[in-house]
Each structure stands twice: as C-alpha cells, then as structure tokens.
Write a protein that holds these residues in place. Structure first.
Motif, PDB file in Angstrom:
ATOM      1  N   VAL A  42       0.822  -1.211   0.000  1.00  0.00           N
ATOM      2  CA  VAL A  42       0.000   0.000   0.000  1.00  0.00           C
ATOM      3  C   VAL A  42       0.857   1.264   0.000  1.00  0.00           C
ATOM      4  O   VAL A  42       0.413   2.332  -0.444  1.00  0.00           O
ATOM      5  CB  VAL A  42      -0.954  -0.015   1.206  1.00  0.00           C
ATOM      6  N   GLU A  43       2.097   1.168   0.486  1.00  0.00           N
ATOM      7  CA  GLU A  43       2.986   2.329   0.528  1.00  0.00           C
ATOM      8  C   GLU A  43       3.410   2.776  -0.864  1.00  0.00           C
ATOM      9  O   GLU A  43       3.819   3.917  -1.060  1.00  0.00           O
ATOM     10  CB  GLU A  43       4.226   2.013   1.364  1.00  0.00           C
ATOM     11  N   HIS A  44       3.328   1.877  -1.843  1.00  0.00           N
ATOM     12  CA  HIS A  44       3.773   2.200  -3.201  1.00  0.00           C
ATOM     13  C   HIS A  44       2.616   2.351  -4.193  1.00  0.00           C
ATOM     14  O   HIS A  44       2.747   3.068  -5.176  1.00  0.00           O
ATOM     15  CB  HIS A  44       4.719   1.110  -3.714  1.00  0.00           C
ATOM     16  N   CYS A  45       1.519   1.668  -3.939  1.00  0.00           N
ATOM     17  CA  CYS A  45       0.435   1.596  -4.920  1.00  0.00           C
ATOM     18  C   CYS A  45      -0.389   2.874  -4.982  1.00  0.00           C
ATOM     19  O   CYS A  45      -0.532   3.595  -3.979  1.00  0.00           O
ATOM     20  CB  CYS A  45      -0.504   0.436  -4.587  1.00  0.00           C
ATOM     21  N   GLU A  46      -0.942   3.122  -6.173  1.00  0.00           N
ATOM     22  CA  GLU A  46      -2.048   4.068  -6.257  1.00  0.00           C
ATOM     23  C   GLU A  46      -3.235   3.452  -5.524  1.00  0.00           C
ATOM     24  O   GLU A  46      -3.422   2.229  -5.532  1.00  0.00           O
ATOM     25  CB  GLU A  46      -2.425   4.337  -7.714  1.00  0.00           C
ATOM     26  N   LEU A  47      -4.056   4.292  -4.913  1.00  0.00           N
ATOM     27  CA  LEU A  47      -5.211   3.815  -4.170  1.00  0.00           C
ATOM     28  C   LEU A  47      -6.488   4.116  -4.941  1.00  0.00           C
ATOM     29  O   LEU A  47      -6.606   5.159  -5.581  1.00  0.00           O
ATOM     30  CB  LEU A  47      -5.263   4.473  -2.796  1.00  0.00           C
ATOM     31  N   ASP A  48      -7.446   3.195  -4.875  1.00  0.00           N
ATOM     32  CA  ASP A  48      -8.727   3.415  -5.538  1.00  0.00           C
ATOM     33  C   ASP A  48      -9.598   4.323  -4.677  1.00  0.00           C
ATOM     34  O   ASP A  48      -9.178   4.741  -3.582  1.00  0.00           O
ATOM     35  CB  ASP A  48      -9.405   2.076  -5.849  1.00  0.00           C
ATOM     36  N   PRO A  49     -10.804   4.685  -5.106  1.00  0.00           N
ATOM     37  CA  PRO A  49     -11.652   5.595  -4.321  1.00  0.00           C
ATOM     38  C   PRO A  49     -11.968   5.094  -2.911  1.00  0.00           C
ATOM     39  O   PRO A  49     -12.340   5.892  -2.041  1.00  0.00           O
ATOM     40  CB  PRO A  49     -12.924   5.691  -5.169  1.00  0.00           C
ATOM     41  N   LEU A  50     -11.805   3.784  -2.662  1.00  0.00           N
ATOM     42  CA  LEU A  50     -12.037   3.221  -1.323  1.00  0.00           C
ATOM     43  C   LEU A  50     -10.730   3.042  -0.560  1.00  0.00           C
ATOM     44  O   LEU A  50     -10.688   2.332   0.453  1.00  0.00           O
ATOM     45  CB  LEU A  50     -12.761   1.880  -1.440  1.00  0.00           C
ATOM     46  N   ASP A  51      -9.662   3.699  -1.040  1.00  0.00           N
ATOM     47  CA  ASP A  51      -8.337   3.647  -0.409  1.00  0.00           C
ATOM     48  C   ASP A  51      -7.739   2.246  -0.386  1.00  0.00           C
ATOM     49  O   ASP A  51      -6.977   1.890   0.524  1.00  0.00           O
ATOM     50  CB  ASP A  51      -8.389   4.213   1.023  1.00  0.00           C
ATOM     51  N   ARG A  52      -8.040   1.451  -1.390  1.00  0.00           N
ATOM     52  CA  ARG A  52      -7.443   0.127  -1.524  1.00  0.00           C
ATOM     53  C   ARG A  52      -6.344   0.181  -2.578  1.00  0.00           C
ATOM     54  O   ARG A  52      -6.487   0.875  -3.594  1.00  0.00           O
ATOM     55  CB  ARG A  52      -8.495  -0.905  -1.934  1.00  0.00           C
ATOM     56  N   PRO A  53      -5.229  -0.529  -2.366  1.00  0.00           N
ATOM     57  CA  PRO A  53      -4.166  -0.528  -3.386  1.00  0.00           C
ATOM     58  C   PRO A  53      -4.665  -1.140  -4.692  1.00  0.00           C
ATOM     59  O   PRO A  53      -5.396  -2.131  -4.684  1.00  0.00           O
ATOM     60  CB  PRO A  53      -3.070  -1.392  -2.746  1.00  0.00           C
ATOM     61  N   ILE A  54      -4.292  -0.540  -5.804  1.00  0.00           N
ATOM     62  CA  ILE A  54      -4.715  -1.039  -7.114  1.00  0.00           C
ATOM     63  C   ILE A  54      -3.738  -2.129  -7.541  1.00  0.00           C
ATOM     64  O   ILE A  54      -2.631  -1.850  -8.012  1.00  0.00           O
ATOM     65  CB  ILE A  54      -4.791   0.099  -8.139  1.00  0.00           C
ATOM     66  N   PHE A  55      -4.153  -3.359  -7.337  1.00  0.00           N
ATOM     67  CA  PHE A  55      -3.336  -4.542  -7.562  1.00  0.00           C
ATOM     68  C   PHE A  55      -4.258  -5.642  -8.052  1.00  0.00           C
ATOM     69  O   PHE A  55      -5.351  -5.826  -7.529  1.00  0.00           O
ATOM     70  CB  PHE A  55      -2.655  -4.948  -6.256  1.00  0.00           C
ATOM     71  N   PHE A  56      -3.852  -6.374  -9.082  1.00  0.00           N
ATOM     72  CA  PHE A  56      -4.708  -7.429  -9.620  1.00  0.00           C
ATOM     73  C   PHE A  56      -3.848  -8.557 -10.192  1.00  0.00           C
ATOM     74  O   PHE A  56      -2.664  -8.369 -10.499  1.00  0.00           O
ATOM     75  CB  PHE A  56      -5.655  -6.882 -10.695  1.00  0.00           C
ATOM     76  N   SER A  57      -4.443  -9.743 -10.328  1.00  0.00           N
ATOM     77  CA  SER A  57      -3.718 -10.914 -10.796  1.00  0.00           C
ATOM     78  C   SER A  57      -4.701 -11.953 -11.306  1.00  0.00           C
ATOM     79  O   SER A  57      -5.868 -11.963 -10.900  1.00  0.00           O
ATOM     80  CB  SER A  57      -2.878 -11.502  -9.653  1.00  0.00           C
ATOM     81  N   ASN A  58      -4.220 -12.827 -12.190  1.00  0.00           N
ATOM     82  CA  ASN A  58      -5.035 -13.953 -12.639  1.00  0.00           C
ATOM     83  C   ASN A  58      -4.636 -15.255 -11.940  1.00  0.00           C
ATOM     84  O   ASN A  58      -5.028 -16.333 -12.363  1.00  0.00           O
ATOM     85  CB  ASN A  58      -4.960 -14.125 -14.157  1.00  0.00           C
TER      86      ASN A  58
END
Length: 266
Positions: free
Chosen positions: A39-55
């Motif tokens: 979370v210290e590096h990621c952009e945050l979404d409108p709900l303050d969650r780190p923008i991270f995704f995976s399959n």
C-alpha cells in the motif's frame, strides 16, 4: 519533458528484466509481488485500496501460494531457469487514474493473459522524493502457462513458452504497448501518439540516458555520487540545449515560410 519527433510521436518507457534461479533464493517471485502490492507504493482506488490485480488468485495469500508453486516448477525444470519476468511501464501522469488502470490491464492481458500465462500487476504512484510525474505500472509474470482451476488450485503446463522469450517478441510487445497507450489516452480525450521506436529510428539525434537500477537510484537520493546519474544529468543538459537549438531552427524555417507566403500574396 518528452522528446517529440517531426510526426509528434513520443517514445514509451518500458523496462524488462528477469530473476534467475541461480541469482536469487527461492521465493523471489513472491517477494516481487509483495513489493508490488504494498500500500505504501500503490495508487489507491476511491475506497483507499491498493490497485493490484492478478489472474493467479482471489486474494494476496492465494496469489503468493500460486507464485511459489510456479517458481518451484520453474526451478525443477532447469538449474538456471528464469523464475519470472518483471516489467515496468511509465504511465501518463496527466490522465485520470481509470485510464492508467485501463492501460495496465490491457497490457497485462496482451503480454500474458491471452496466452494463458500467469501475472500480477499494480499501479504505483511517484515516490515522495522523486519526480511527481512518475506514475508507473509493474507486472510480474512467467512464460510457463498456468491456469487457476479452483481456489488454491492451478494447472501448470509442462512446456515453457520459449517463443515469447526473445528480442523479436519484445519488440512486438513494445509496439503493442505503444498502440494500447495511444488508443487509451485517445478515449480519455487526449490526442497523443506513442511509439516503440528508438530515438535513432525516429530520426532524432538526442542521446538516450543510461538505465539506473534501484541501488543506484537509492544511493543518488542519499546524496552520494553515482557516475551514471551524473552522466544522465549531462545527457539531459545536452539534450535541452540541443532541443533549444532545434526549436530556434524550426522557428526560423516557419518565419521564412511565412515571409515567402506573404510575398506570394503581395
């Protein structure tokens, strides 16, 4: 500022490297993903969650388990195996966050997902002590196909996609990234043309800068001397002087052309 060629194109910045089984201890793929999802590096979404995704999984724990299983398979295939490939793409700072996310999702699918390859990706914001335009995306993936079949269950292929691991494919990949970025910012209302071509291929005489790893960047930010950083500063200064000279010549040509048109009208 980006250097534009005569057709108004700007180059993408896309860095690619690998982690090897001989150079890193087991778990390097997971460590990469932990860093990416921090979370210290990621952009945050409108709900303050780190923008991270995976399959590879539905949450970070499952993704890390999948990464360990995949890395173990790679290491057992050969002693000098490439455990994972890492990609960093500079993203436009002057578009909405949704556009940056759309670019990263499209690139991750284009380079990995559509081939049945596993990946994890994250949007990162600029470092507090860095250039505040430095929005970028990280992708950590593998050329060994892996399909998630159920929660904490994966099907891993026996064959490694060596055909996707080489200079020819990476040139194609860079071209596709440029096309994706151009189309996405266009949908965001910005007319901009990205290209995968080098300065020389675009007819530019500007010198490229040297690539810096994290250690050199960190050392420079601590105020210590780094030869490559100083060389890049000299290169930037030279490119700025060159661009000013070229702009003066372009302005002189525009004035001459205008003078000729006015003379023709007279």
């Amino acid at each position: 500022a980006p250097i534009l060629d005569r057709q108004g194109r700007r180059a993408i910045v896309m860095m690619i490297d690998y982690d090897g089984a001989k150079r890193h201890s087991f778990g390097i793929t997971g460590r990469r993903i932990v860093y990416m999802s921090d979370v210290e590096h990621c952009e945050l979404d409108p709900l303050d969650r780190p923008i991270f995704f995976s399959n590879m999984g539905g949450d970070l724990d499952e993704i890390l388990m999948g990464a360990d299983v995949l890395e173990l398979t790679q290491r057992e295939s050969r002693a000098d195996a490439k455990t994972n490939v890492n990609i960093i793409i500079q993203l436009p700072h002057d578009v909405p966050q949704d556009a940056r996310l759309a670019i990263l999702k499209a690139v991750a699918h284009e380079l990995f997902g559509r081939h049945g390859l596993p990946y994890a990706a994250a949007l990162h914001r600029p470092d507090p002590d860095g250039d505040q335009r430095n929005f970028h995306g990280h992708i950590c993936g593998s050329w060994r196909p892996m399909m998630r079949t159920e929660s904490y269950g994966w099907e891993i292929a026996q064959d490694y996609r060596a055909d996707l691991d080489g200079a020819e494919y990476w040139r194609h990949a860079r071209r596709r990234v440029a096309e994706i970025m151009t189309a996405t910012v266009d949908r965001a209302g910005i007319e901009r043309h990205y290209t995968h071509l080098s300065n020389a291929e675009r007819g530019l005489v500007h010198k490229p800068q040297k690539k810096l790893d994290k250690r050199k960047t960190r050392t420079a930010r601590e105020g210590k001397f780094v030869a490559d950083v100083e060389a890049n500063r000299r290169t930037m200064d030279a490119n700025v002087r060159l661009e000013r000279t070229l702009e003066m010549k372009r302005e002189a040509r525009r004035k001459r052309a205008l003078k000729h048109r006015l003379a023709a009208l007279a």
